[in-house]
Design a protein around this motif. Structure first.
Motif, PDB file in Angstrom:
ATOM      1  N   ILE A   1       5.074  12.975  -5.552  1.00 12.95           N
ATOM      2  CA  ILE A   1       5.919  12.279  -6.527  1.00 12.95           C
ATOM      3  C   ILE A   1       6.532  13.272  -7.508  1.00 12.95           C
ATOM      4  N   LYS A   2       5.746  14.249  -7.922  1.00 11.43           N
ATOM      5  CA  LYS A   2       6.274  15.283  -8.810  1.00 11.43           C
ATOM      6  C   LYS A   2       7.412  16.045  -8.137  1.00 11.43           C
ATOM      7  N   ALA A   3       7.245  16.341  -6.852  1.00 16.44           N
ATOM      8  CA  ALA A   3       8.288  17.056  -6.110  1.00 16.44           C
ATOM      9  C   ALA A   3       9.548  16.215  -5.960  1.00 16.44           C
ATOM     10  N   ALA A   4       9.392  14.883  -6.029  1.00 20.97           N
ATOM     11  CA  ALA A   4      10.544  13.985  -5.890  1.00 20.97           C
ATOM     12  C   ALA A   4      11.248  13.738  -7.216  1.00 20.97           C
ATOM     13  N   GLY A   5      10.772  14.370  -8.289  1.00 21.13           N
ATOM     14  CA  GLY A   5      11.428  14.238  -9.590  1.00 21.13           C
ATOM     15  C   GLY A   5      10.581  13.632 -10.676  1.00 21.13           C
ATOM     16  N   GLY A   6       9.340  13.265 -10.347  1.00 14.66           N
ATOM     17  CA  GLY A   6       8.431  12.769 -11.373  1.00 14.66           C
ATOM     18  C   GLY A   6       8.264  11.264 -11.392  1.00 14.66           C
ATOM     19  N   TYR A   7       9.235  10.547 -10.837  1.00 14.67           N
ATOM     20  CA  TYR A   7       9.118   9.091 -10.741  1.00 14.67           C
ATOM     21  C   TYR A   7       9.020   8.697  -9.278  1.00 14.67           C
TER      22      TYR A   7
ATOM     23  N   TYR B   1       0.838  -1.196   0.000  1.00 17.29           N
ATOM     24  CA  TYR B   1       0.000   0.000   0.000  1.00 17.29           C
ATOM     25  C   TYR B   1       0.876   1.250   0.000  1.00 17.29           C
ATOM     26  N   CYS B   2       0.358   2.291  -0.674  1.00 19.30           N
ATOM     27  CA  CYS B   2       1.105   3.540  -0.802  1.00 19.30           C
ATOM     28  C   CYS B   2       0.141   4.715  -0.658  1.00 19.30           C
ATOM     29  N   ARG B   3       0.550   5.707   0.151  1.00 17.30           N
ATOM     30  CA  ARG B   3      -0.284   6.886   0.376  1.00 17.30           C
ATOM     31  C   ARG B   3       0.274   8.133  -0.296  1.00 17.30           C
ATOM     32  N   CYS B   4       1.330   7.988  -1.065  1.00 15.36           N
ATOM     33  CA  CYS B   4       1.954   9.158  -1.694  1.00 15.36           C
ATOM     34  C   CYS B   4       1.019   9.772  -2.741  1.00 15.36           C
ATOM     35  N   THR B   5       1.010  11.087  -2.809  1.00 20.40           N
ATOM     36  CA  THR B   5       0.178  11.806  -3.773  1.00 20.40           C
ATOM     37  C   THR B   5       0.991  12.135  -5.027  1.00 20.40           C
ATOM     38  N   ARG B   6       0.277  12.482  -6.079  1.00 21.50           N
ATOM     39  CA  ARG B   6       0.958  12.894  -7.316  1.00 21.50           C
ATOM     40  C   ARG B   6       1.845  14.110  -7.072  1.00 21.50           C
ATOM     41  N   LYS B   7       1.374  15.017  -6.229  1.00 20.91           N
ATOM     42  CA  LYS B   7       2.154  16.215  -5.919  1.00 20.91           C
ATOM     43  C   LYS B   7       3.474  15.845  -5.251  1.00 20.91           C
TER      44      LYS B   7
END
Length: 296
Positions: free
Chosen positions: A105-111, A97-103
């Motif tokens: 992931i984008k802040a982490a470099g897109g991947y 399970y993962c709770r990370c948001t698109r925002k």
């Protein structure tokens, strides 16, 4: 092994010229090999679906003499199979399970950087499910375009197999469905080249021999945008299919003789099956539609 192909439209609207290209290419590839051609409705995303679109698509295929073999599969009737596979992977610690948001992931470099991979998150509202990428695919062979190289960051990413909103991910569903239907080759538009690596990784995770892939050129408008339902591409004509059918076959590389151009849809399709070769296909992955802005 008998050739089994398929056409898998999304019922977010009726077929347009671009989706007719995909239908024709997959049909000719199957029937020129005396194979089976299946139809599957990819109705995974109810908010994007148009009421009645699935039935309209089937009527359009029949109007263009594209007759499928066997029963139509609906992804909306396959949820139990998708969930069972996800649960098995969760139990085996292959998925998490993962709770990370698109925002984020984008802040982490897109991947996705694997933030929740070892976090031992339990199921909760708002959690997606990701698969651990242990079978990364860095390249694959396309039957028309040869070796396709996949960027390592994309190939190695733990990708989503069930979304945060509870909907099943396309990459998971399409692989499980192709296996269930015995598909031997996938013929589809070049816009789906990118996710091919992820789908191949799932075949390897499942220890199943992958299908082969042939990607057809995309029909784009004069501005270079893909013809799509989201871009309001015009539906193909149900009442007078022959002119559009001929233009679509020319798009795929056919040169039709005058006597065939004057035939009905069944005669034109039959001639296409007998004269089809994937060598006819242009090498370009995008071609401007003969219809301005997708209009028919």
């Amino acid at each position: 092994m008998k050739y089994i192909g398929r056409f898998a439209p999304s019922p977010s609207g009726p077929l347009h010229f671009g989706s007719l290209i995909a239908a024709l290419g997959s049909y000719f590839q199957a029937k020129s090999r005396q194979g089976i051609w299946r139809v599957r409705m990819e109705d995974l995303d109810p908010p994007r679906e148009m009421p009645g679109a699935a039935d309209t698509i089937l009527r359009q295929l029949e109007a263009y003499a594209l007759y499928w073999d066997g029963e139509v599969m609906y992804q909306s009737q396959r949820h139990n199979a998708y969930q069972a596979q996800i649960q098995q992977w969760l139990d085996d610690k292959v998925a998490y399970y993962c709770r990370c948001t698109r925002k984020q992931i984008k802040a982490a470099g897109g991947y996705y950087p694997g933030t929740c991979r070892d976090a031992s998150i339990t199921e909760a509202d708002g959690s997606a499910v990701r698969i651990k990428m242990t079978h990364a695919t860095y390249q694959f062979k396309d039957e028309k375009h040869g070796t396709i190289v996949i960027p390592s960051a994309l190939a190695e990413e733990d990708f989503i197999i069930k979304r945060r909103d509870g909907l099943f991910a396309y990459n998971l569903a399409v692989v499980l469905d192709d296996i269930e239907q015995g598909i031997t080759q996938v013929v589809r538009g070049a816009d789906l080249i990118e996710p091919t690596g992820r789908q191949l990784s799932l075949y390897h995770q499942l220890n199943v021999t992958p299908v082969s892939y042939l990607h057809l050129p995309l029909a784009v408008d004069k501005q270079g945008y893909k013809l799509s339902k989201q871009n309001h591409a015009t539906a193909i004509d149900l009442q007078h299919p022959t002119p559009t059918l001929i233009r679509a076959m020319e798009f795929l590389g056919f040169t039709l003789p005058d006597d065939i151009r004057g035939g009905n849809t069944e005669e034109i399709i039959d001639w296409g099956c007998r004269n089809w070769s994937q060598d006819l296909l242009p090498f370009a992955t995008e071609i401007t539609s003969p219809f301005s802005n997708g209009a028919l």
